[in-house]
Design a protein around this motif. Structure first.
Motif: not given
Lengths: 223, 373
Positions: A117, A120-121, A126-128, A130, A134-135, A138-139, A220-222, B81, B87
């Motif tokens: 993940i 992929a970001a 996305l910079s480190p 960010q 952003r990833i 929130p997770l 919510r995130h399953g 991937f 996300f």
């Protein structure tokens, strides 16, 4: 009810949180995302306050920041008072004993995010920083919130280290936990009971809210 | 144009030199551990090799000699991937928009919609990944990879997590996409059929080295070596001796059987060679082998095994003779119904001379595996 002591405890809890939030995020994510030789020992060092008796932590703090030590003397020369038996000394002690309570839940939460993940970001541009904002956050926020709640609740209840490093100076180092002990020593069972019940209710409500919020997020995130 | 050169002995052995032009779909194929995913990760900046360079459109993304190593977010690369790595806290649209930071803020949503439309997911923009099927997640991953307006598109086993029907659809979509997209595309797969379906070039890898590069057809039917033939699962692999050449043909002695193949000039008479033939080039010949017939390479044998597949039959035949070689062949399903053959039946088969591929014999002393005789 010793309002001064309660207010002091709350203040100590909030200041500890303010310091441990960034520390926990950075150290927790660093430990979750990197592999290096000796990582086990670094993790063990951060976890030590969990297993050491608070008096041992307090003892080492006293001998390292006491008035006769270089750190203590530097503090005295700069701020005009001793670090031990002061609110600042209490904050330092509180931060150290709470390191594992803040870091571990945050580290576990960051570890639960699949490495792809983040990759992929990164390949999405996305910079480190960010990626963190952003990833990761929130997770991982249920774990981050859990770390903060545990830290806060643990600060309110901490007794041994506070007694060793802070003593029991009203308005400066006499926290609610110390005040309860004082009341019991003075055979004021009712006063101790009110404060103990207050602390119990606060801890229960805060923890209960956190558990509820984090289980909602899981659904919510399953996951 | 993408060029990659990698060399290292450990931790993953790699010795690779390959390139991919704009408009090409290059499939990296090989068994697990052959280094194919590592190559893709190196291009994206997710893996740093000991030595090597990656150049895209004349710009160095990696050059260990000149200490250049752009971080992944500075490389314009689209990466899909294996498990999509969407996300999980963002919607389909959110996933795509997250990769659109290079656009002005007010253009991002519109462009995100456009990309979702492109992968036929226009109506699913509000769904979270957990609410999408495997094929839909894969499409979101492709849309997100395209969002950066990439200079190369990399797909790591992109079809492994979807069912067969969806996979067929996605093959077509990827082919259409590659026609519309003038950038190099690289796909990692361990499935040769898949490589043949989506790619126009194929690179066969084993233990970090390239065995062969060419069109999928060439690599699969005309392997460069016995090792390559084994990797692409060319089952009809045998040894023989060159008898001589004549016009357009080369004659081989296969344990006493005379075989006619396309001319392979480089091997002199008397040379030991290996030869292979794809199962589709072995035909069933219904006539009596003793009957006068001009068809070359006809041999009699007994059917050992017969497996009906969806579109054809997979069959093995044991030829007569002391060496009793086993030939694998595929034939259309209807031909079996017509002839009523089954295990144990006597048949005559013919090896198409055009399908016989002659290569150097594998005399490597370190290779314990026997070539079938």
């Amino acid at each position: 009810m010793d309002w001064t002591a309660l207010w002091l405890s709350l203040r100590l809890g909030l200041v500890t949180l303010a310091i441990l939030l960034p520390v926990g995020l950075l150290v927790g994510r660093w430990l979750a995302c990197s592999r290096f030789p000796g990582k086990g020992f670094v993790e063990a060092a951060f976890a030590l306050p969990l297993v050491l008796p608070p008096t041992v932590v307090g003892y080492y703090l006293l001998v390292s920041i006491g008035g006769a030590t270089p750190i203590g003397q530097f503090w005295n020369a700069t701020f005009g008072h001793n670090l031990v038996f002061s609110f600042e000394g209490l904050v330092l002690a509180s931060v150290i004993v709470n390191l594992p309570f803040a870091i571990q839940p945050m580290q576990r939460a960051f570890e639960a995010i699949a490495p792809e993940i983040r990759e992929a970001a990164a390949v999405s541009g996305l910079s480190p920083w960010q990626v963190l904002l952003r990833i990761d956050l929130p997770l991982a926020w249920p774990g981050v919130a859990m770390g903060l709640v545990l830290t806060f609740a643990h600060t309110l209840g901490e007794f041994g280290v506070v007694l060793m490093v802070g003593g029991s100076i009203p308005g400066e180092t006499k926290t609610i936990a110390i005040a309860i002990y004082d009341r019991v020593q003075a055979f004021d069972t009712q006063g101790a009971g009110i404060m103990a019940a207050t602390l119990l209710m606060m801890s229960l409500v805060v923890l209960g809210l956190t558990y509820r919020l984090s289980s909602n997020v899981g659904r919510r995130h399953g996951g | 144009m993408l060029t990659v050169r990698l060399k290292q002995a450990a931790p993953i052995p790699l010795d690779v030199d390959l390139s991919c032009s704009a408009g090409d779909v290059l499939a990296l194929v090989g068994p697990s551990g052959s280094g194919k995913s590592t190559i893709l990760r190196t291009i994206a900046g997710l893996y740093r090799p000991v030595a090597g360079h990656v150049t895209v459109k004349g710009t160095s993304w990696l050059d260990t000699a000149r200490k250049i190593d752009l971080p992944p977010h500075k490389r314009r690369v689209g990466f899909v991937f294996q498990n999509y790595a969407l996300f999980p806290h963002m919607t389909a649209l959110g996933n795509v928009v997250a990769a659109l930071d290079h656009l002005p803020r007010d253009e991002r949503t519109a462009r995100g919609f456009q990309l979702l439309e492109l992968v036929h997911l226009g109506d699913f923009e509000g769904r979270k990944p957990a609410e999408l099927s495997g094929g839909q997640q894969q499409r979101v991953a492709v849309a997100r990879a395209l969002a950066r307006d990439p200079d190369v598109l990399l797909l790591d086993e992109p079809f492994s997590a979807v069912d067969r029907v969806t996979r067929q659809k996605l093959y077509t979509e990827l082919r259409e996409l590659s026609r519309a997209l003038p950038i190099p595309i690289m796909v990692v797969t361990h499935d040769f059929d898949e490589a043949a379906r989506v790619a126009n070039r194929m690179c066969l890898l084993d233990r970090g080295t390239i065995l062969q590069t060419g069109t999928p057809r060439d690599v699969l039917a005309r392997p460069a070596s016995v090792q390559a033939a084994r990797l692409v699962d060319l089952r009809n692999l045998f040894e023989a001796r060159v008898i001589g050449h004549d016009g357009t043909r080369t004659f081989l002695d296969w344990n006493g059987r005379r075989i006619e193949a396309l001319r392979a000039d480089t091997r002199p008479a008397g040379a030991d060679v290996a030869w292979a033939i794809p199962g589709s080039q072995v035909l069933l010949s219904s006539t009596d082998p003793n009957h006068a017939d001009t068809t070359p390479n006809r041999f009699a044998g007994t059917i050992r095994d017969l497996i009906p597949l969806s579109e054809n039959l997979s069959m093995t035949v044991v030829l007569d003779g002391a060496d009793a070689p086993v030939l694998a062949m595929t034939l259309p399903a209807h031909s079996a119904c017509r002839t009523g053959i089954g295990p144990g039946a006597r048949v005559t088969i013919a090896l198409m001379p055009d399908g016989i591929h002659v290569m150097d014999s594998d005399a490597g002393p370190d290779d314990g595996r026997e070539t079938g005789r």
